[in-house]
Design a protein around this motif. Structure first.
Motif, PDB file in Angstrom:
ATOM      1  N   ALA A  76      -2.272  10.378 -16.711  1.00 55.86           N
ATOM      2  CA  ALA A  76      -1.686  11.715 -16.733  1.00 55.86           C
ATOM      3  C   ALA A  76      -2.052  12.445 -18.025  1.00 55.86           C
ATOM      4  O   ALA A  76      -2.379  13.641 -18.008  1.00 55.86           O
ATOM      5  CB  ALA A  76      -0.166  11.633 -16.584  1.00 55.86           C
ATOM      6  N   LEU A  77      -2.003  11.738 -19.147  1.00 57.20           N
ATOM      7  CA  LEU A  77      -2.408  12.335 -20.419  1.00 57.20           C
ATOM      8  C   LEU A  77      -3.889  12.676 -20.395  1.00 57.20           C
ATOM      9  O   LEU A  77      -4.296  13.771 -20.822  1.00 57.20           O
ATOM     10  CB  LEU A  77      -2.099  11.379 -21.566  1.00 57.20           C
ATOM     11  CG  LEU A  77      -2.584  11.787 -22.952  1.00 57.20           C
ATOM     12  CD1 LEU A  77      -1.922  13.096 -23.386  1.00 57.20           C
ATOM     13  CD2 LEU A  77      -2.314  10.683 -23.976  1.00 57.20           C
TER      14      LEU A  77
ATOM     15  N   ALA B   1      -5.729  13.454 -17.960  1.00 53.25           N
ATOM     16  CA  ALA B   1      -5.994  14.591 -17.085  1.00 53.25           C
ATOM     17  C   ALA B   1      -5.710  15.930 -17.758  1.00 53.25           C
ATOM     18  O   ALA B   1      -6.218  16.963 -17.322  1.00 53.25           O
ATOM     19  CB  ALA B   1      -5.172  14.470 -15.812  1.00 53.25           C
ATOM     20  N   ARG B   2      -4.935  15.914 -18.831  1.00 49.34           N
ATOM     21  CA  ARG B   2      -4.573  17.162 -19.511  1.00 49.34           C
ATOM     22  C   ARG B   2      -5.621  17.586 -20.532  1.00 49.34           C
ATOM     23  O   ARG B   2      -5.597  18.718 -21.010  1.00 49.34           O
ATOM     24  CB  ARG B   2      -3.213  16.999 -20.193  1.00 49.34           C
ATOM     25  CG  ARG B   2      -2.073  16.717 -19.229  1.00 49.34           C
ATOM     26  CD  ARG B   2      -0.780  16.418 -19.965  1.00 49.34           C
ATOM     27  NE  ARG B   2      -0.273  17.577 -20.690  1.00 49.34           N
ATOM     28  CZ  ARG B   2       0.754  17.544 -21.527  1.00 49.34           C
ATOM     29  NH1 ARG B   2       1.355  16.371 -21.767  1.00 49.34           N
ATOM     30  NH2 ARG B   2       1.151  18.631 -22.140  1.00 49.34           N
ATOM     31  N   LEU B   3      -6.528  16.697 -20.876  1.00 47.57           N
ATOM     32  CA  LEU B   3      -7.571  17.024 -21.837  1.00 47.57           C
ATOM     33  C   LEU B   3      -8.796  17.595 -21.137  1.00 47.57           C
ATOM     34  O   LEU B   3      -9.029  17.357 -19.944  1.00 47.57           O
ATOM     35  CB  LEU B   3      -7.986  15.780 -22.625  1.00 47.57           C
ATOM     36  CG  LEU B   3      -7.276  15.544 -23.959  1.00 47.57           C
ATOM     37  CD1 LEU B   3      -5.812  15.188 -23.717  1.00 47.57           C
ATOM     38  CD2 LEU B   3      -7.982  14.471 -24.766  1.00 47.57           C
ATOM     39  N   SER B   4      -9.593  18.331 -21.888  1.00 43.39           N
ATOM     40  CA  SER B   4     -10.869  18.793 -21.356  1.00 43.39           C
ATOM     41  C   SER B   4     -11.758  17.579 -21.097  1.00 43.39           C
ATOM     42  O   SER B   4     -11.636  16.552 -21.775  1.00 43.39           O
ATOM     43  CB  SER B   4     -11.553  19.724 -22.344  1.00 43.39           C
ATOM     44  OG  SER B   4     -11.931  19.022 -23.526  1.00 43.39           O
TER      45      SER B   4
ATOM     46  N   ARG C  98     -12.007  14.183 -23.477  1.00 44.18           N
ATOM     47  CA  ARG C  98     -11.664  12.890 -22.889  1.00 44.18           C
ATOM     48  C   ARG C  98     -12.841  11.916 -23.001  1.00 44.18           C
ATOM     49  O   ARG C  98     -12.681  10.770 -23.432  1.00 44.18           O
ATOM     50  CB  ARG C  98     -11.265  13.093 -21.424  1.00 44.18           C
ATOM     51  CG  ARG C  98     -10.856  11.808 -20.710  1.00 44.18           C
ATOM     52  CD  ARG C  98     -10.298  12.104 -19.331  1.00 44.18           C
ATOM     53  NE  ARG C  98     -11.276  12.746 -18.461  1.00 44.18           N
ATOM     54  CZ  ARG C  98     -11.185  14.006 -18.021  1.00 44.18           C
ATOM     55  NH1 ARG C  98     -10.171  14.778 -18.388  1.00 44.18           N
ATOM     56  NH2 ARG C  98     -12.112  14.504 -17.228  1.00 44.18           N
TER      57      ARG C  98
ATOM     58  N   GLU D  98      -7.377  18.235 -30.145  1.00 46.67           N
ATOM     59  CA  GLU D  98      -6.980  18.713 -28.819  1.00 46.67           C
ATOM     60  C   GLU D  98      -5.897  17.813 -28.233  1.00 46.67           C
ATOM     61  O   GLU D  98      -4.905  18.298 -27.680  1.00 46.67           O
ATOM     62  CB  GLU D  98      -8.196  18.758 -27.894  1.00 46.67           C
ATOM     63  CG  GLU D  98      -7.872  19.273 -26.492  1.00 46.67           C
ATOM     64  CD  GLU D  98      -9.093  19.331 -25.587  1.00 46.67           C
ATOM     65  OE1 GLU D  98      -8.928  19.102 -24.368  1.00 46.67           O
ATOM     66  OE2 GLU D  98     -10.209  19.600 -26.091  1.00 46.67           O
TER      67      GLU D  98
ATOM     68  N   ILE E  65      -1.661  18.650 -27.531  1.00 47.75           N
ATOM     69  CA  ILE E  65      -0.957  18.429 -26.266  1.00 47.75           C
ATOM     70  C   ILE E  65       0.282  17.574 -26.492  1.00 47.75           C
ATOM     71  O   ILE E  65       1.346  17.830 -25.927  1.00 47.75           O
ATOM     72  CB  ILE E  65      -1.911  17.765 -25.249  1.00 47.75           C
ATOM     73  CG1 ILE E  65      -3.006  18.768 -24.837  1.00 47.75           C
ATOM     74  CG2 ILE E  65      -1.153  17.261 -24.022  1.00 47.75           C
ATOM     75  CD1 ILE E  65      -4.104  18.140 -24.002  1.00 47.75           C
ATOM     76  N   ASP E  66       0.154  16.539 -27.325  1.00 46.85           N
ATOM     77  CA  ASP E  66       1.271  15.632 -27.613  1.00 46.85           C
ATOM     78  C   ASP E  66       1.274  15.314 -29.103  1.00 46.85           C
ATOM     79  O   ASP E  66       0.544  14.427 -29.552  1.00 46.85           O
ATOM     80  CB  ASP E  66       1.133  14.345 -26.794  1.00 46.85           C
ATOM     81  CG  ASP E  66       2.288  13.377 -27.027  1.00 46.85           C
ATOM     82  OD1 ASP E  66       3.176  13.684 -27.842  1.00 46.85           O
ATOM     83  OD2 ASP E  66       2.292  12.306 -26.387  1.00 46.85           O
TER      84      ASP E  66
END
Length: 316
Positions: A174-175, A177-180, A184, A248, A252-253
């Motif tokens: 899930a994490l 998937a949130r990155l470009s 990633r 990045e 996000i986190d």
């Protein structure tokens, strides 16, 4: 059951073709080394499936990572490689195809880094795949952990935290998937394939007071270096070099910043050297060595102390 090489065939058909001249064709129980006018440096690291890499990782990348983490130790001591010994404990499900891919990756990196295979051993194991490498190098001056002095500047050779963040992405889809896709792939690539800083070996031998590679996390490895040298340190966290991909992920986190500072597998080099020292980019200065035996201090942008839940990865 798949067809498999015998132990003698593994040596003769898989590893002898990638071995260096000092290995004597892998036909003896030892290698012959004769470094002239240099100090001999020896280091060893073990990698275990499920601990240091995922069992289903590409075998050529597993081989390269196993070799490179040892070359990183040589680099941190100011040494250039002479050759390596490989001990390989193979689990019950190994195949010739897997082993040949492993050897191909190992041989490719051995040639690229001038670190030929010069011997080793193989065995069967009921446990996970286990790889142990002993690397040998030469240097004009060994750079210890014990030489840091008050007033020395503290440097790191490049971005930190990438590998720990890459591992976090592999464990958290899930994490990831949130990155470009670019961020990633970069972070996961840094986890899979570290870059040993052999380009700095001669500079370190000539200039560094103390050094070690960052294998278990910047914060914890700094504490080890300070403990070995009988000194303390102050680190400006805002100066810690972070890649664009790491920034990045942290955006996000924000909790991932601690992962970056305390996580392992970067294999950049932590360096103590005179304050006038100038390292080539992307190395940068992040703090200073101080007198005393207090634990290192980590300071935020306002010079206030920052505390971490743990300083580094620990096996036990």
């Amino acid at each position: 059951m798949p067809q498999r090489y015998s132990e003698d065939e593994i040596i003769a058909r898989v590893f002898a073709p990638i071995a260096g001249a000092a290995a004597l064709g892998l036909k003896d129980d030892a290698a012959l080394l004769a470094p002239e006018g240099a100090q001999l440096v020896v280091t060893t690291d073990m990698l275990v499936a499920g601990v240091h890499f995922f069992p289903d990782d590409d075998p050529s990348l597993i081989a390269k990572k196993a070799l490179r983490v040892n070359l990183s130790d040589l680099a941190a001591k100011g040494a250039e490689p002479i050759g390596v010994l490989l001990a390989l404990a193979l689990p019950a499900d190994w195949t010739n195809v897997w082993l040949e891919a492993f050897a191909a990756g190992f041989g490719e990196d051995g040639r690229a880094y001038n670190a030929p295979l010069i011997g080793g051993d193989t065995a069967a194991t009921p446990g996970p795949l286990t790889i142990s490498i002993t690397a040998l190098g030469r240097t004009q001056r060994f750079v210890p952990r014990t030489g840091a002095r008050p007033g020395d500047a503290i440097f790191v050779s490049g971005p930190i935290g990438d590998a720990a963040l890459g591992l976090a992405l592999r464990r958290d889809a899930a994490l990831a998937a949130r990155l470009s896709p670019e961020a990633r792939d970069y972070l996961i690539g840094r986890y899979l394939l570290p870059q040993p800083r052999l380009d700095l070996a001669r500079w370190l031998s000539a200039n560094a007071s103390a050094a070690m590679d960052i294998s278990d996390g910047l914060a914890g490895d700094l504490a080890k270096l300070c403990g070995a040298s009988g000194v303390s340190a102050a680190i400006e966290l805002a100066a810690a070099p972070l890649s664009a991909a790491a920034r990045e992920a942290i955006a996000i986190d924000p909790a991932l910043f601690e992962t970056a500072i305390t996580g392992g597998d970067d294999y950049e080099i932590l360096i103590a050297a005179g304050g006038e020292a100038a390292l080539p980019e992307p190395a940068c200065r992040i703090g200073r060595i101080e007198a005393g035996n207090a634990p290192p201090r980590f300071l935020d942008v306002h010079k206030k102390p920052v505390f971490f839940k743990k300083l580094s990865f620990q096996h036990f």
